[in-house]
Structure formats: structure tokens, C-alpha cells
Design an enzyme around this catalytic site. Structure first.
Site, short mmCIF file in Angstrom:
data_model
loop_
_atom_site.label_atom_id
_atom_site.label_comp_id
_atom_site.label_asym_id
_atom_site.label_seq_id
_atom_site.Cartn_x
_atom_site.Cartn_y
_atom_site.Cartn_z
CD GLU A 11 23.20 48.41 51.57
OE1 GLU A 11 22.05 48.74 51.94
OE2 GLU A 11 23.56 48.42 50.39
CG ASP A 55 19.86 51.07 46.63
OD1 ASP A 55 19.70 50.21 47.52
OD2 ASP A 55 20.98 51.41 46.21
CG ASP A 85 22.24 46.49 45.00
OD1 ASP A 85 21.64 45.56 44.42
OD2 ASP A 85 23.32 46.97 44.61
CG ASP A 120 22.27 52.22 50.65
OD1 ASP A 120 22.43 52.91 51.68
OD2 ASP A 120 23.21 51.87 49.90
#
Ligand code: 0RA
Length: 616
Positions: free
Chosen positions: A431, A511, A513, A509
Site C-alpha cells: 500500500e 489500521d 484503511d 497498514d
């Protein structure tokens, strides 16, 4: 509905096998002893009641969930016969309840179309219940008998008079057999609703005595449909925009096979065909669905050709074009269904294809002749579908042709590995460019390639197919991986013979997102490169969530428990005096190349989740 005029006496019931076998190997009879098997018991009894409805004798079934893990199924059918079974010198009721396969289903004279999955008989339910009570209203009287683990604990006794008929079965599943005894209201209600659509005219009630509404009454619902499959399709399509004012409805019978179909076109793109055989879902379709598809393709092609709708097209229309935006329910009733496939979710009876194809074809032909405006709407939709598919094919080819023209030219953003052996090679889909940079520094370039993906990738569930091939990130994935989509006889096949990496690792990541992007990429693989998922080539990297440090020592942690244990290992039960530092890694960017390597990319220390176990 064909009412059976034959007298069904107590002797028609044939004895077959003992019930000990059922208790010994419950899975063989009801599939499993988990929550699914538990509900199977209910469907077994309900199926018998539905058979009474199909035979023309029952229009009401009540399902009641009690507070003590027991359940009652009540119907107003003929009632289980109670007369003497001569061979066994017992009441037929006792035979039905205590002898395997004695449900009357083996008697071909009686009209029965019980399913192939269920249809093991109420005696199985009895065998697997610590308590069961059967109450029968028949011949002006009320009879009852009780059982425990399938064995009678009372005689069949006459307990009163009644001018009604019907059967009440109350049972408490055996806690030593089932993993759970908690019937699920939603599961029961959903299936009863489905059964109402599949058996028009029948009233189905559910009452759950475990739950009360605000007004103090028990949670309950009634399911009833006069429209049958017509209403089923409307219900399934309630969030879609229909193209026809009402679904096309087909009810026919040929060679002892009953065929009922309802279909509607909507403004969407997906194909939704639900199919049933003797009220049982066939998730994998089968001969009835093939016959239906065949009729759709044949009749709409003929109509389109005869009326010049396809004359301007420079390519052929394929079967799937006729099914874009189609919602249909195909239900057949077959005397002796054969179920195929691993999950037995596919109808195998070969004669059914031609029967359904003809029944559906006849009605569609008339419909199209008599409703030219509606016919035009549907065929217009087919032309659009075919045009879009052709555009998608061109876009796909251009992605692949570029590949060939430039001599397998790889995407500029790809940092390839030096090895050319796919077996040892891995590609990390990362990403963002910055994490891509870190990964590039941290990798072992011999066998690890890095392809950074920019931002949120396209949601392929929502985009039109040809747009998907316009998307830069998606094009890059095709070229970098070396896979292509080929078309053979109208079917798309993923060619993975030239797959350049046997491990494809999605690295985002840790998280919200990041997990969204992971989902989007997985969705893309699932829809467009499914073979890679099924063969286990797709992985999701699991970077650590925390690093816990004290002085020069440190530990990476992936879970809350690990984090607590790490802190404990430094504080030894004392409060943290501040010397133990906890870092939460929100993004890959917070790690340096070395950390990323040792936690996530190094094959020796990393943990990765393999997609196969996640999706399938
Ligand atoms: C055997 C024969 C007949 C009906 C049934 C069993 C029957 C079983 C169950 C289980 C729940 N409800 C049921 N209702 C009926 C045929 C009866 C006849 O011919 O009169």
C-alpha cells in the site's frame, strides 16, 4: 396439488433398520451434530408436514420453540396412522416413530416428493431426542405416545375425541449428542418464510416462547404467500429496480415432474438464480437450472434474431448476456431426486433438463409474442449486456496484448526479483509508494519483488467490467503476475501457467484503511483471479501491531495478549515505571526497512495468513 385418493393403511409402511445406528452415527443421518444438525431435526419433522400439504391435506404448520430447549411442530394433515401394523403387530404410529425409514416414503403408490437430504424420517428425530411426544388427531380421536432416545416409554393411548386431524410432535434434542441445543429464531424464521413462498397457500407460524415482545406476547411471525414464487422473486428483488411490471410466472407439469419458475429482469448486472428440488435448495444448481438457462437462451435468441434486434451486432451474444440483471427462482418437484456433488447441492436427474427447458420455453415463447413491448425491454437489455461484455473483452485483450507487444514488458513500478523461478519467488503488493520504498530496501532482492499500489484500489464489486481493465493498478497486477484471462466457448478461464510468483502477498497498514485496502485487493483476486485464491497463492502479510521495549531489549507483538505478556516480562508484576515503552505501529511507514524485514518479510520469522483459509 394432487390429492391422494388411495387409502393409506397401516400396512403400507415398511420396516427397514434399527435406530441404534442413528444414535451411533448421527452425522450419517442428519449431516452433523452442530447447530446445523440441530435445526435439521426441525426440518425433518416440518418436511413430513409439508408432504401432507403437497398431498393436499394440510394448510397450516406451527413451529413453537419452548424455553427448555424443546420444540413443537404441529400440523393439520391427516395425522400419522395409528392402526395395527400387521407384520410388526404394533401401532403404525409406533412403527413410524421407532423404525428407520418407516415414514411411508418408500411406498411408491403414495404421492410423496420428499427431499433427498432430509427425508430420513421422523424416527431419526426420535432417536436423537431425549424426550419426544407424538399426538395424533385422526378417526375422531386423539392418540398419543411418548418416547425417550427413540424407545417408547408409553403405549399408544387414546386420550380423547376430536373432529380434527393432524399431528403434533414435541421433542427435546439429546444433550449428549448435540453440541448446542439453542435453536435460532432467525434460522427457523428464514427457512419457514422460504417454505411459504415455495408452497403457496400454506400457512406457517413460528412462536418463540424464549423471547417476549414489548407488549408481553411471545416473539412470533406468520408466513403465507398466495403468489408463491412470483412473490418470492419480488421479495428477493425488493432493493432492485424491476424492468417488467411483474415477474414472468411459469407453472407446468410434465412426466411427473412439477415445474414452477418465476423470473424478473432488473436494472442491475448480476445474475441471481435460486433453485430448489422438492423444497430443498440446490446451491450448485443442476439439471433443472440447466434446462431453465437453455430455455432462456433459446427463446430470447430466437425472438431477437427473428425481430432484427441483433442484426447490427458484430459479435455473437453469449448465454450469460441473457442473464445479466436476471433474478429467478426455479423450483421442481421430482419423484426420486438424485443429488450430486460434494455437498449434494446439485440435481443430477438428467431427464429434468429437457422437461424444464420445454415447460419454460413454451411459456416464454407465448409471453414474447404477446408482450412485444416487454420483449423489447428484455432483448434491449441483452444487447447492452453483450456490448458491455465485448467492450470488456477488448479492454482485457489490450492489457494482454500490450504485454506481448512489449515483450512481456513489466510495470515500471515493479521492483522485480532476480530469480526467474516462480516456485521460490514472492511478490509483495504494498500500500503506497512510501511503504513500497521501505519494503524495497528491506527485501531480499533475490526472490522478493515489490509492487507498490497507489491508494484505494478500485472496488471491483461496484465497477463495470471494462472499467476494471482501464485501472492502472489492476493492469499492473495482471502484467506483473504474468496471468491472463482467456475465453473458451464463451467461458473465461484464468491462465496461470505463466504465473511469475507462487506467493502473492498483500501487505497493507495495520489500521482501518489498510484492512479496507486488503479487502478490496482480496475481492479483486476472488472475482478475477479466483484460481490463485483456490490454489493458495494469495497471502496477507501480518505486520506486528506493537513493539514493546525496555532498554536495548524489545519484542514485537501481534495481539493484545502478546502485548500484555511482553510488558509483564519486563515489569515482573510491578507497575510500569516508564522504562517500558510501547509503540503502536499504525502503518508500515513507521517501521524501518530492517524492522519490516525481520517482522513481516523474512520467511523465517514472519506470520502470514493464507487466503484460502480466509475466504473459502
Ligand atoms: C405416514 C403415513 C401418512 C402420513 C404420515 C406418516 C405423517 C407423518 C407426519 C409427521 C409429521 N406430520 C405428519 N403427518 C403425516 C399417510 C397418512 C394417511 O394416508 O392417512
Amino acid at each position: 396439488m394432487t390429492a391422494n385418493k388411495n387409502e393409506y393403511g397401516a400396512n403400507n409402511i415398511q420396516a427397514l433398520e434399527g435406530l441404534e445406528a442413528v444414535r451411533k452415527r448421527p452425522g450419517m443421518y442428519i449431516g452433523s451434530t452442530d447447530i446445523k444438525g440441530l435445526h435439521h431435526l426441525v426440518w425433518e419433522v416440518v418436511d413430513n408436514s409439508i408432504d401432507e400439504h403437497l398431498a393436499g391435506y394440510c394448510d397450516r404448520i406451527d413451529v413453537i420453540v419452548h424455553t427448555d430447549h424443546s420444540m413443537t411442530v404441529k400440523d393439520n394433515g391427516r395425522g400419522i396412522p395409528v392402526g395395527l401394523h400387521e407384520k410388526l403387530q404394533k401401532s403404525a404410529l409406533e412403527v413410524v416413530m421407532t423404525v428407520l425409514h418407516a415414514g411411508g416414503k418408500f411406498d411408491k403408490d403414495t404421492y410423496k416428493v420428499s427431499g433427498g437430504l432430509h427425508g430420513v424420517g421422523v424416527s431419526c428425530v426420535n432417536a436423537l431426542s431425549e424426550y419426544l411426544r407424538a399426538e395424533v388427531r385422526r378417526e375422531g380421536k386423539v392418540f398419543s405416545q411418548e418416547y425417550s432416545q427413540g424407545k417408547p416409554t408409553t403405549q399408544v393411548i387414546e386420550i380423547g375425541d376430536s373432529d380434527e386431524t393432524g399431528t403434533i410432535i414435541s421433542f427435546r434434542p439429546d444433550s449428549t449428542i448435540f453440541e448446542t441445543l439453542d435453536f435460532k429464531y432467525e434460522t427457523l424464521a428464514q427457512r419457514l418464510k422460504e417454505l411459504a413462498f415455495l408452497n403457496k397457500g400454506l400457512y406457517l407460524y413460528i412462536v418463540d416462547e424464549r423471547e417476549t415482545e414489548d407488549d408481553g406476547s411471545y416473539r412470533s411471525e406468520t408466513f403465507h404467500s398466495e403468489g408463491g414464487l412470483m412473490e418470492f422473486v419480488q421479495y428477493l428483488d425488493q432493493s432492485r429496480t424491476p424492468l417488467l411490471d411483474e415477474p414472468i410466472h411459469i407453472v407446468a407439469k410434465k412426466d411427473d415432474v412439477e415445474v414452477e419458475v418465476a423470473l424478473q429482469y432488473n436494472t442491475g448486472y448480476s445474475e441471481n438464480i435460486y433453485s430448489f428440488v422438492n423444497n430443498i435448495t440446490t446451491k450448485e444448481g443442476g439439471t433443472h437450472v440447466s434446462g431453465f438457462k437453455r430455455a432462456i437462451t433459446r427463446e430470447f435468441s430466437k425472438y431477437g434474431n427473428d425481430n432484427g434486434f441483433f442484426s447490427k451486432l458484430k459479435f455473437t451474444i453469449s448465454g450469460e448476456d441473457f442473464r445479466e440483471g436476471l433474478t429467478a427462482v426455479v423450483s421442481v418437484k421430482v419423484q426420486e431426486p438424485q443429488f450430486k456433488g460434494q455437498t449434494k447441492g446439485e440435481l443430477g436427474n438428467s431427464e429434468v433438463t429437457a422437461i424444464v427447458s420445454q415447460c419454460v420455453g413454451d411459456v416464454l415463447k407465448h409471453y414474447l409474442e404477446e408482450n412485444p413491448r416487454k420483449a423489447k425491454i428484455i432483448v434491449g437489455k441483452v444487447v447492452l449486456a453483450a456490448t458491455a461484455r465485448e467492450a470488456a473483452r477488448k479492454a482485457r485483450e489490450s492489457v494482454q496484448r500490450k504485454n506481448i507487444l512489449t515483450g512481456g514488458g513489466l510495470p515500471g513500478k515493479l521492483s522485480d526479483c532476480t530469480s526467474k523461478d516462480p516456485l521460490e519467488s514472492e511478490i509483495f503488493l504494498v500500500e503506497g509508494d512510501s511503504a513500497g520504498g521501505t519494503a524495497k530496501q528491506g527485501r531480499d532482492r533475490h526472490f522478493q519483488a515489490i509492487l507498490p499500489l497507489r491508494g484505494k484500489i478500485l472496488n471491483v464489486e461496484k465497477a463495470l467490467e471494462h472499467k476494471i481493465y482501464d485501472n492502472e493498478e489492476i493492469k499492473n497486477m495482471f502484467t506483473a503476475l504474468g496471468v491472463s484471462i482467456e475465453e473458451k466457448e464463451g467461458e473465461r478461464i484464468l491462465n496461470i501457467a505463466k504465473l511469475r510468483y507462487h506467493k502473492v502477498v498483500i501487505m497493507c497498514d495495520a489500521d482501518v484503511d489498510g484492512s479496507h485496502i486488503t479487502t478490496l485487493i482480496l475481492t479483486f483476486f476472488f472475482r478475477y483471479m479466483r484460481a490463485l485464491v483456490e490454489k493458495g497463492h494469495i497471502y496477507v502479510a501480518a505486520p506486528p501491531l506493537y513493539q514493546v521495549r525496555k532498554g536495548k531489549q524489545s519484542q514485537y507483538c501481534w495481539t493484545e495478549e502478546e502485548r500484555k505478556a511482553a510488558i509483564e516480562s519486563y515489569t515482573h508484576g510491578n507497575a510500569n515505571d516508564g522504562s517500558v515503552k510501547i509503540q503502536r505501529y499504525k502503518g508500515l511507514g513507521e517501521m524501518n526497512a530492517e524492522q519490516l524485514w525481520e517482522t513481516t518479510m523474512d520467511p523465517i520469522s514472519r506470520t502470514m495468513r493464507r487466503s484460502r483459509s480466509m475466504i473459502l
